[in-house]
Design a protein around this motif. Structure first.
Motif, mmCIF file in Angstrom:
data_model
loop_
_atom_site.group_PDB
_atom_site.id
_atom_site.type_symbol
_atom_site.label_atom_id
_atom_site.label_comp_id
_atom_site.label_asym_id
_atom_site.label_seq_id
_atom_site.Cartn_x
_atom_site.Cartn_y
_atom_site.Cartn_z
ATOM 1 N N UNK A 202 0.802 -1.223 0.000
ATOM 2 C CA UNK A 202 0.000 0.000 0.000
ATOM 3 C C UNK A 202 0.836 1.274 0.000
ATOM 4 N N UNK A 203 2.124 1.147 0.288
ATOM 5 C CA UNK A 203 2.987 2.323 0.335
ATOM 6 C C UNK A 203 3.609 2.645 -1.018
ATOM 7 N N UNK A 204 3.378 1.788 -2.011
ATOM 8 C CA UNK A 204 3.922 2.036 -3.343
ATOM 9 C C UNK A 204 2.831 1.844 -4.384
ATOM 10 N N UNK A 205 2.986 2.533 -5.508
ATOM 11 C CA UNK A 205 2.011 2.406 -6.589
ATOM 12 C C UNK A 205 2.723 2.598 -7.917
ATOM 13 N N UNK A 206 2.361 1.792 -8.924
ATOM 14 C CA UNK A 206 3.033 1.902 -10.221
ATOM 15 C C UNK A 206 2.611 3.146 -10.992
ATOM 16 N N UNK A 207 3.573 3.713 -11.684
ATOM 17 C CA UNK A 207 3.304 4.811 -12.616
ATOM 18 C C UNK A 207 3.492 4.318 -14.045
ATOM 19 N N UNK A 208 4.617 3.667 -14.321
ATOM 20 C CA UNK A 208 4.877 3.097 -15.639
ATOM 21 C C UNK A 208 5.480 1.704 -15.463
ATOM 22 N N UNK A 209 4.810 0.700 -16.011
ATOM 23 C CA UNK A 209 5.347 -0.644 -16.114
ATOM 24 C C UNK A 209 5.247 -1.081 -17.576
ATOM 25 N N UNK A 210 6.229 -1.828 -18.079
ATOM 26 C CA UNK A 210 6.193 -2.225 -19.492
ATOM 27 C C UNK A 210 4.992 -3.113 -19.792
ATOM 28 N N UNK A 211 4.401 -2.896 -20.947
ATOM 29 C CA UNK A 211 3.226 -3.654 -21.350
ATOM 30 C C UNK A 211 3.598 -4.908 -22.137
ATOM 31 N N UNK A 212 4.624 -4.805 -22.954
ATOM 32 C CA UNK A 212 5.048 -5.929 -23.791
ATOM 33 C C UNK A 212 6.487 -6.291 -23.436
ATOM 34 N N UNK A 213 6.668 -7.443 -22.814
ATOM 35 C CA UNK A 213 7.993 -7.896 -22.424
ATOM 36 C C UNK A 213 8.387 -9.063 -23.315
ATOM 37 N N UNK A 214 9.485 -8.913 -24.010
ATOM 38 C CA UNK A 214 9.897 -9.911 -24.994
ATOM 39 C C UNK A 214 10.554 -11.109 -24.330
ATOM 40 N N UNK A 215 10.453 -12.249 -24.999
ATOM 41 C CA UNK A 215 11.182 -13.443 -24.571
ATOM 42 C C UNK A 215 12.667 -13.343 -24.908
ATOM 43 N N UNK A 216 13.024 -12.366 -25.763
ATOM 44 C CA UNK A 216 14.423 -12.173 -26.140
ATOM 45 C C UNK A 216 15.066 -11.311 -25.055
#
Length: 355
Positions: free
Chosen positions: A169-183
């Protein structure tokens, strides 16, 4: 005597007040900031903070040197307005209501930013590098100070962060990657200088296509992209010293002078290859020489050098080293970086009371 003592005390108090305020220069800056903010057009905040799914998950803002804050959307009064600079030239050219401009470098004062966040993505942003272009003071009574954390993380680290944020509860995302490659890894291939004649420019595309096909075939699975070498300026239009017609061609450094080799068009290329570790290792055994040979005709280069057009002797031109010398063009060395993990930019806030 008493008047002199009182006068000295008053002077000392004034000096102390000025010192606490940051000195004369800071005081004048603060006064000018306040005047500029007071003269800004007023805009309603509500429409600026709308998201596709109604109320956003999060709204954070940077109020200049005061740092980052999280806005309590439920506490905002209806119809709240803020000072917001009007349409700029860049906005008019793009046709957008606002093009965010972020500060670069370390010499400028921190700017002002509003980020509207939905599903760990910034869905609307407003930014001015000048702190006088947006007045965020009206938001401060409805916001709390937070820390904005920026991290470049690998695929595994991003997945760990997502799980940790979901339970914190003390942290919240602002930007996380949407597409993460297997490469999961990347290697960078810095090619020797390449060049082509304008009349056969199509060959450069052929060279790129041949390189991409060969890399993908040799590695089995890879993502290949081409960019120019950093800080390269390979081609110029130059007016000859005698005032003749302009010439267009590859820029080159000759001693302390620079010039143009007409009839030659340069492309200093860098290849970025994303791959899995076992496939990345196979890149070392790929023979690039025959693949790039069509764009490294040394004889044609030497022949074209006979027609070089130099800048005027009293025109120093750009900083030496910006353009290649003939020795650098003839150098056929190729560099392949060691595999490096592919990372993704993440941002999240830490609220007060968090670690």
């Amino acid at each position: 005597m008493r008047l002199a003592v009182i006068g000295a005390i008053c002077v000392a108090l004034i000096v102390a007040i000025v010192a606490l305020a940051g000195g004369p220069r800071q005081s004048v800056t603060a006064l000018r900031d306040a005047r500029a903010l007071a003269n800004l057009p007023q805009v309603e905040l509500g429409p600026m903070l709308s998201a596709d799914e109604g109320t956003p998950d999060l709204v954070v803002f940077q109020d200049g040197a005061d740092g980052w804050f999280e806005l309590d959307m439920a506490a905002l009064p209806e119809g709240l307005r803020i000072g917001f600079y009007g349409t700029r030239l860049i906005d008019a050219f793009t046709g957008n209501a606002h093009v965010p401009l972020y500060c670069t470098g370390t010499t400028q004062r921190p700017g002002k930013i509003i980020w509207v966040v939905q599903d760990a993505q910034i869905v609307a942003d407003y930014a001015f590098c000048s702190p006088r272009r947006m007045d965020l003071g009206p938001l401060r009574p409805f916001a709390v100070s937070v820390e904005l954390v920026r991290e470049d993380l690998t695929r595994d680290e991003v997945e760990d962060l997502e799980l940790a944020l979901a339970d914190d509860p003390h942290r919240a995302p602002v930007v996380l990657p949407q597409d993460i490659s297997d490469l999961t890894h990347r290697r960078i291939v810095t090619l020797p200088h390449l060049w082509v004649a304008p009349q056969s420019r199509g060959r450069l595309y052929d060279v790129e296509q041949a390189l991409q096909d060969a890399i993908e075939t040799h590695l089995g699975e890879a993502e290949v992209s081409f960019t120019r070498r950093p800080q390269s300026n390979p081609n110029l239009v130059l007016t000859p010293e005698d005032g003749g017609p302009q010439v267009n061609g590859m820029a080159i450094q000759v001693g302390a002078r620079s010039g143009v080799v007409p009839g030659i068009w340069a492309e200093p290329m860098v290849i970025r290859v994303a791959c899995r570790p076992e496939a990345c290792a196979r890149l070392d055994s790929l023979d690039f020489t025959p693949l790039i040979a069509p764009a490294r005709d040394i004889e044609a280069l030497h022949a074209a050098m006979a027609e070089i057009v130099l800048r005027a002797a009293d025109d120093p031109g750009p900083t030496p080293g910006l353009y290649p010398t003939i020795e650098a063009l003839e150098d056929d060395r190729l560099e392949i970086s060691d595999p490096q993990p592919v990372t993704y930019q993440t941002r999240y806030i830490v609220r007060q009371g968090g670690d």
